[in-house]
Design a protein around this motif. Structure first.
Motif, PDB file in Angstrom:
ATOM      1  N   LEU A 160     -10.785 104.718  45.195  1.00 63.23           N
ATOM      2  CA  LEU A 160      -9.487 104.762  44.543  1.00 63.23           C
ATOM      3  C   LEU A 160      -8.642 105.827  45.225  1.00 63.23           C
ATOM      4  O   LEU A 160      -8.939 107.021  45.131  1.00 63.23           O
ATOM      5  N   LEU A 161      -7.607 105.397  45.942  1.00 62.66           N
ATOM      6  CA  LEU A 161      -6.712 106.320  46.637  1.00 62.66           C
ATOM      7  C   LEU A 161      -5.421 106.452  45.844  1.00 62.66           C
ATOM      8  O   LEU A 161      -4.851 105.443  45.398  1.00 62.66           O
ATOM      9  N   ASN A 174      -0.258 100.090  54.309  1.00 54.10           N
ATOM     10  CA  ASN A 174      -1.685 100.107  54.651  1.00 54.10           C
ATOM     11  C   ASN A 174      -2.442  98.972  53.972  1.00 54.10           C
ATOM     12  O   ASN A 174      -3.274  98.299  54.587  1.00 54.10           O
ATOM     13  N   VAL A 175      -2.159  98.772  52.689  1.00 53.90           N
ATOM     14  CA  VAL A 175      -2.856  97.730  51.938  1.00 53.90           C
ATOM     15  C   VAL A 175      -2.542  96.345  52.499  1.00 53.90           C
ATOM     16  O   VAL A 175      -3.411  95.461  52.535  1.00 53.90           O
ATOM     17  N   MET A 188      -2.131  99.428  42.290  1.00 57.90           N
ATOM     18  CA  MET A 188      -2.054  99.679  40.854  1.00 57.90           C
ATOM     19  C   MET A 188      -0.914 100.638  40.556  1.00 57.90           C
ATOM     20  O   MET A 188      -0.740 101.654  41.238  1.00 57.90           O
ATOM     21  N   SER A 189      -0.155 100.308  39.515  1.00 56.96           N
ATOM     22  CA  SER A 189       0.895 101.207  39.038  1.00 56.96           C
ATOM     23  C   SER A 189       0.243 102.312  38.207  1.00 56.96           C
ATOM     24  O   SER A 189      -0.923 102.199  37.796  1.00 56.96           O
ATOM     25  N   VAL A 205       1.584 110.649  40.307  1.00 59.11           N
ATOM     26  CA  VAL A 205       1.067 109.472  41.010  1.00 59.11           C
ATOM     27  C   VAL A 205       2.092 108.350  40.921  1.00 59.11           C
ATOM     28  O   VAL A 205       2.502 107.947  39.827  1.00 59.11           O
ATOM     29  N   ALA A 206       2.527 107.838  42.058  1.00 56.57           N
ATOM     30  CA  ALA A 206       3.488 106.731  42.088  1.00 56.57           C
ATOM     31  C   ALA A 206       2.796 105.390  42.298  1.00 56.57           C
ATOM     32  O   ALA A 206       3.276 104.358  41.847  1.00 56.57           O
ATOM     33  N   LEU A 207       1.633 105.431  42.995  1.00 56.40           N
ATOM     34  CA  LEU A 207       0.930 104.192  43.345  1.00 56.40           C
ATOM     35  C   LEU A 207      -0.523 104.519  43.644  1.00 56.40           C
ATOM     36  O   LEU A 207      -0.846 105.637  44.067  1.00 56.40           O
ATOM     37  N   ALA A 208      -1.389 103.541  43.416  1.00 58.30           N
ATOM     38  CA  ALA A 208      -2.812 103.703  43.746  1.00 58.30           C
ATOM     39  C   ALA A 208      -3.310 102.441  44.426  1.00 58.30           C
ATOM     40  O   ALA A 208      -2.800 101.341  44.181  1.00 58.30           O
ATOM     41  N   SER A 209      -4.305 102.583  45.287  1.00 61.54           N
ATOM     42  CA  SER A 209      -4.970 101.416  45.895  1.00 61.54           C
ATOM     43  C   SER A 209      -6.451 101.498  45.550  1.00 61.54           C
ATOM     44  O   SER A 209      -7.071 102.561  45.635  1.00 61.54           O
TER      45      SER A 209
END
Length: 486
Positions: A160-161, A174-175, A188-189, A205-209
């Motif tokens: 989880l980044l 990147n994704v 993910m929001s 946190v604005a975004l997660a991958s």
């Protein structure tokens, strides 16, 4: 013109110097002559069986087609694929030289054992996709008759980044690349993040991958021992010693632009035996530099970088050892069994370890904070000042954590672009590199080993084209721009 030739690949083709042959006769001939000498001596001396005056069983062989410098997972993977891909079977004699037979300072066993596809460079993604297939089916590759199956204890919890507003656009890009290469990664929001992982504070946190498949962590020691057991069963030879010298010959060549270059070929590797003043010269056709954090020193021994600055001859292998800390802590109220390998936007990371609310984590220092690599002592203040604060902000339960242990290990840090160096040197024509992975060598080892073996045996990459990782880029100044270096 030299730079243009290097971009095209400086005269590389299938090897033509005869693997399986040695100067001074074959190994079989040597053994036969030695046997005859023993019989003659035995016939004139009183007594029974032959008793050698000096035991040389601890010495490496006098001849080996391939000498691999470094017996960590990268070196062992190269050995494995050389033997697996050789034709006919038994055609290549491979020797692995490792100076630390306990692996107490090896990067392999001191790492946190993660594997991910969340990179930004397609080749890095492809390497990890190949390696996870290898790991998930490890007993199809590394099983040994009559030995128990391997269990690398793979935990598929994913990575989880987390990205701030500043890094969100890069993460999204990147994704997109990761998905194009076949990785299963979702964005993910902050709201989705809180719903799935309620223990996370999403402030900032604005975004997660999130890696949904083929990511997680495993037991590095098990992989190391499994590779070692397998290659020994395939006939690979081992020596506990240190490479101290290369004996090589030189020839001169001229480029189409009239620039003169010196080509070197290594003929002999001198190995100093562990805890001894003895050394053994080993004749060889190929040398693989898989010495990890010490590979820059091995390259220098072979003459790499010893030339005028700004020339190919004077271009060094930019790999040096960098010390990294890993901390082990307990937190009774910490995240549970579904916890992925979390990498915060600050660079701090952690993962669960076992079932008892234990965790591993750390953070890479800035250039200004780089610790002295002369020892493996742990700086506990670094945890207090740089690791704990961002992790406690991200996971409020970590406010009450208690550090129980810590250790330090080495990265084979590529100071040029923090990516691997794979393939031949353009001037020391029979030295090949498998080094410089800057923290992701363990997870890419199965794929890198195959790539190097393909280059040695066939003269080109086949499974994954790793041309961007060739040594030539250091002279050309062409960096591999990987955004997700941890």
């Amino acid at each position: 013109m030299l730079r243009r030739a290097l971009r095209l690949g400086l005269g590389r083709g299938p090897l033509s110097w005869g693997l399986g042959t040695h100067r001074g006769g074959s190994t079989l001939d040597q053994n036969g002559k030695l046997s005859e000498i023993k019989k003659k001596i035995q016939s004139v001396l009183p007594g029974g069986a032959w008793n050698p005056l000096y035991n040389t069983s601890h010495l490496p062989p006098e001849h080996s087609d391939v000498v691999i410098v470094g017996g960590g997972v990268i070196g062992l993977s190269v050995a494995y694929w050389l033997k697996r891909l050789e034709k006919p079977r038994g055609a290549i004699r491979v020797l692995v030289v490792e100076r630390d037979h306990t692996y107490s300072r090896a990067s392999t066993v001191l790492s946190v054992g993660g594997i991910r596809q969340q990179f930004s460079v397609p080749e890095n993604i492809q390497l990890s996709l190949f390696s996870i297939e290898f790991l998930r089916n490890i007993n199809e590759y590394l099983a040994v008759v009559d030995d128990p199956p391997l269990d690398i204890q793979f935990n598929p919890a994913g990575y989880l980044l987390l990205a701030s507003e500043k890094g969100a656009a890069v993460m999204e890009s990147n994704v997109k690349v990761q998905r194009q290469e076949g990785a299963k990664v979702c964005l993910m929001s902050p709201e989705q993040l809180r719903n799935k992982f309620p223990w996370i504070n999403t402030e900032g946190v604005a975004l997660a991958s999130y890696g949904m498949e083929h990511e997680g962590w495993f037991d590095p020691w098990c992989l190391l021992q499994g590779l070692r057991r397998k290659v020994q069963s395939m006939g690979v030879l081992f020596c506990h010693g240190e490479v101290t010298r290369f004996v090589s010959s030189s020839s001169h060549a001229e480029t189409t632009s009239g620039e003169e270059v010196t080509l070197k070929r290594i003929h002999e590797v001198h190995v100093k035996i562990d805890r001894s003043l003895e050394y053994q010269p080993v004749e060889c056709a190929i040398v693989i530099n898989a010495a990890g954090a010490w590979s820059g020193q091995i390259a220098e021994l072979a003459g790499v970088g010893k030339g005028p600055p700004g020339t190919l001859q004077g271009t060094k292998l930019p790999v040096e050892l960098r010390k990294r800390y890993v901390y082990f802590w307990h937190c009774p109220q910490g995240p549970g069994l579904e916890t992925p390998f979390v990498i915060d936007a600050s660079g701090a990371y952690f993962r669960r370890e076992g079932l008892g609310n234990n965790y591993l984590g750390g953070c890479s220092p800035t250039e200004e904070e780089e610790p002295d690599p002369g020892n493996l002592e742990v700086d506990h203040d670094f945890f207090q000042d740089k690791v704990w604060p961002p992790l406690a902000r991200r996971v409020p339960a970590f406010e009450t954590l208690k550090v129980r242990n810590a250790w330090a290990g080495y990265y084979d840090y590529n100071t040029f672009d923090q990516n691997g160096v794979v393939g031949p040197h353009p001037l020391v024509i029979n030295m090949y590199f498998a080094t410089g992975f800057s923290g992701h060598g363990l997870q890419q080892a199965p794929a890198v080993g195959r790539a190097v073996a393909e280059m040695v045996l066939d003269g080109h990459f086949q499974t994954i084209n790793l041309s961007p990782f060739l040594f030539n880029r250091f002279y050309l100044g062409v960096k591999v721009q990987e955004h997700n270096i941890i």
